[in-house]
Write a protein that holds these residues in place. Structure first.
Motif, mmCIF file in Angstrom:
data_model
loop_
_atom_site.group_PDB
_atom_site.id
_atom_site.type_symbol
_atom_site.label_atom_id
_atom_site.label_comp_id
_atom_site.label_asym_id
_atom_site.label_seq_id
_atom_site.Cartn_x
_atom_site.Cartn_y
_atom_site.Cartn_z
ATOM 1 N N ARG A 65 1.327 -2.707 -4.675
ATOM 2 C CA ARG A 65 0.644 -1.567 -5.300
ATOM 3 C C ARG A 65 -0.655 -2.029 -5.968
ATOM 4 N NH1 ARG A 65 3.882 2.922 -5.479
ATOM 5 N NH2 ARG A 65 6.128 2.598 -5.232
ATOM 6 N N PRO A 66 -1.532 -1.075 -6.294
ATOM 7 C CA PRO A 66 -2.818 -1.452 -6.903
ATOM 8 C C PRO A 66 -2.625 -2.274 -8.182
ATOM 9 C CG PRO A 66 -2.862 0.840 -6.207
ATOM 10 C CD PRO A 66 -1.453 0.373 -6.029
ATOM 11 N N PHE A 115 -4.505 2.343 -15.277
ATOM 12 C CA PHE A 115 -4.680 1.306 -14.270
ATOM 13 C C PHE A 115 -4.283 -0.066 -14.812
ATOM 14 C CE2 PHE A 115 -7.059 -1.750 -11.669
ATOM 15 C CZ PHE A 115 -6.583 -1.375 -10.416
ATOM 16 N N MET A 118 -0.543 -0.162 -14.652
ATOM 17 C CA MET A 118 -0.129 -0.225 -13.260
ATOM 18 C C MET A 118 -0.354 -1.624 -12.697
ATOM 19 S SD MET A 118 -1.147 2.034 -9.878
ATOM 20 C CE MET A 118 -2.070 3.085 -10.919
ATOM 21 N N SER A 122 2.927 -3.336 -11.000
ATOM 22 C CA SER A 122 2.832 -3.644 -9.571
ATOM 23 C C SER A 122 3.296 -5.056 -9.247
ATOM 24 C CB SER A 122 1.385 -3.454 -9.086
ATOM 25 O OG SER A 122 0.978 -2.108 -9.190
ATOM 26 N N ARG A 347 0.922 5.380 -3.518
ATOM 27 C CA ARG A 347 0.642 4.078 -4.124
ATOM 28 C C ARG A 347 0.225 4.181 -5.583
ATOM 29 N NH1 ARG A 347 -0.322 -0.168 -1.090
ATOM 30 N NH2 ARG A 347 -2.148 -0.839 -2.287
ATOM 31 N N TRP A 348 -0.207 5.360 -6.011
ATOM 32 C CA TRP A 348 -0.746 5.503 -7.363
ATOM 33 C C TRP A 348 0.289 6.016 -8.345
ATOM 34 C CZ3 TRP A 348 -5.223 3.108 -7.760
ATOM 35 C CH2 TRP A 348 -5.967 2.919 -6.592
#
Length: 494
Positions: A65-66, A115, A118, A122, A347-348
């Motif tokens: 993932r990002p 972000f 994340m 991830s 993915r987000w």
């Protein structure tokens, strides 16, 4: 509500922005304290190995993932810097500083948190495989578009918060109805308080309540998760039906959700899941008059619509359209025969599927880790390592840790439910044999005071809460029996 502006939901916006930001502080603090010994360069499951695999494998690049560490090499120092920056930005939002500027300022702050966190989840592997991780991310993304104090909350974003609470509550309710029989015969909570992953100070008292009360708990749970969430959308009727009734219905639905979640806060330790649900439920509480300063005026210039700049209206409506598209998959999942629990369809990690405890375990099995400095393990005196949150000493009162998340303790609960021991647990025993200081700080007590044990082993016990009579006689809060070897004794080669 007044068209594009949810004027009566100013109080809800303040709670949402500050509450979500406060839980980001908790999330980053939990990561700062635990990520390095669990997943750092010398952790139990080093994130560097995952990233190396992702960089060298086509499937790895697709599945990862990002994360900022996809473009920047992971180091423990950079992880610390990310956590500290996240805590600072989140604390500023709790205080309300970014909200004093134009709406794009708090938007950028929340997107940085989204972000940044994340980037951690991830690469967090099994230690970050919890539903409340993706819940924090989704709530942070939506909070980015609540705007600032200079304009009213956007109606579309408030509605998206209702949709999030609906998926969270109704999804959990459907998981239970489709899950174990104990939810249908109303016996689930006769076991849950005792067998939940990490009991709290009042869990034993809740467990000892009479059977009729536990059946009432289950009925109340079904009502609050399967019926009440539909009424969160009642304020929408205010656009068509005059009077205060729609707003009152929405507020009552929110109050029921908050009350049931508060009971779970009092009787358990589910990290920030229940706390976040309480914060999110406030989104359905409209209080007329608090947002009166944002009411649209006839003198507004043409680039201001319903008290909001046109560019901000375009941004928030675009988010609404995005969610209409992304919500198709979780909507299908809610009514699917094989409903997924805590699943992301993109993915987000937006518009996720949520749910918990489709089945309830009937017995509590705890894996106890012991060590000894004796040379002969067969004739050794074994001493027990104590964890911070999970049960160990039978006389110890379970502590309240939530909304803080003790990741190692939680995975220790899952361990006996699996068919085999996981790799991280073997690495954990090796760290104990090495007396690794960072690993030992994750524990509540090291019986060897930093010295290396000669042997370690893992044994399992069945735990149950003592009855009132047993407690008066022994002052123990737990009874444990049925000891069974799980692993070891093991030692490092010398």
């Amino acid at each position: 509500m007044n068209g594009f502006a949810a004027v009566d939901f100013e109080f809800a916006r303040q709670v949402l922005q500050r509450g979500v930001a406060a839980l980001f502080v908790v999330g980053f603090a939990s990561t700062l304290n635990q990520f390095r010994p669990l997943l750092g360069e010398h952790g139990l499951l080093p994130a560097t190995e995952l990233l190396d695999w992702a960089h060298s494998s086509k499937s790895g690049r697709r599945l990862l993932r990002p994360t900022v560490f996809r473009w920047m090499r992971y180091t423990d120092r950079r992880l610390v810097a990310l956590c500290v920056a996240g805590i600072v930005v989140a604390a500023a939002l709790v205080i309300g500083i970014p909200q004093l500027g134009p709406p794009w300022v708090p938007m950028l702050c929340f997107l940085v948190l989204w972000f940044g966190y994340m980037s951690i989840t991830s690469i967090g592997q099994t230690f970050y495989g919890f539903g409340w991780e993706m819940l924090l991310l989704e709530a942070g993304f939506l909070a980015a578009f609540l705007g600032s104090d200079r304009q009213p909350p956007p109606t579309v974003v408030i509605i998206l918060f209702w949709w999030l609470v609906f998926r969270l509550e109704f999804g959990a309710g459907m998981i239970k109805i489709r899950g174990g029989r104990e939810w249908r015969d109303l016996t689930a909570l006769m076991y849950h308080h005792e067998t939940q992953p990490m009991p709290g100070p009042l869990s034993r008292q809740a467990h000892l309540l009479p059977a009729w009360f536990h059946r009432g708990e289950v009925l109340g749970n079904h009502f609050s998760q399967l019926v009440v969430p539909w009424f969160l959308f009642a304020p929408l009727l205010g656009l068509f039906v005059p009077g205060p009734v729609p707003a009152i219905v929405g507020a009552v639905a929110a109050a029921i959700v908050i009350a049931t979640q508060a009971w779970l806060v009092l009787t358990g330790n589910f990290a920030w899941l229940n706390w976040m649900t309480i914060v999110l439920a406030v989104s359905a509480i409209g209080l007329p008059g608090i947002g009166a300063a944002h009411a649209p005026a006839a003198s507004d210039p043409p680039w201001i619509i319903d008290g909001m700049p046109v560019y901000w209206l375009v941004v928030t409506c675009a988010v609404g359209v995005l969610y209409v598209v992304l919500s198709w998959w979780p909507l299908q999942n809610l009514f699917a025969r094989r409903q997924l629990m805590n699943a992301s369809f993109n993915r987000w990690q937006l518009a996720n599927a949520y749910g918990a405890f489709g089945t309830v375990t009937k017995q509590r099995i705890e894996i106890v880790v012991e060590g000894t400095t004796d040379e002969d393990p067969d004739a050794a005196t074994w001493r027990e390592y104590a964890f911070k949150g999970k049960p160990g000493d039978v006389q110890r009162i379970p502590r309240q840790f939530a909304p803080y998340h003790l990741r190692l303790d939680w995975l220790m609960w899952f361990l006996p439910l699996g068919r085999s021991l996981e790799d991280w647990f073997t690495a954990f025993l090796v760290r104990l044999l090495e007396a690794d200081a960072a690993t030992l700080r994750l524990l509540g007590h090291d019986p060897f005071a930093g010295e290396r044990p000669r042997w370690v082993r893992a044994v399992s016990y069945r735990y149950r809460f003592t009855t009132r009579e047993e407690f008066r006689r022994t002052h123990d809060r737990w009874v444990r029996d049925r000891r069974r070897p799980v692993m070891g004794p093991v030692s490092l080669r010398r």
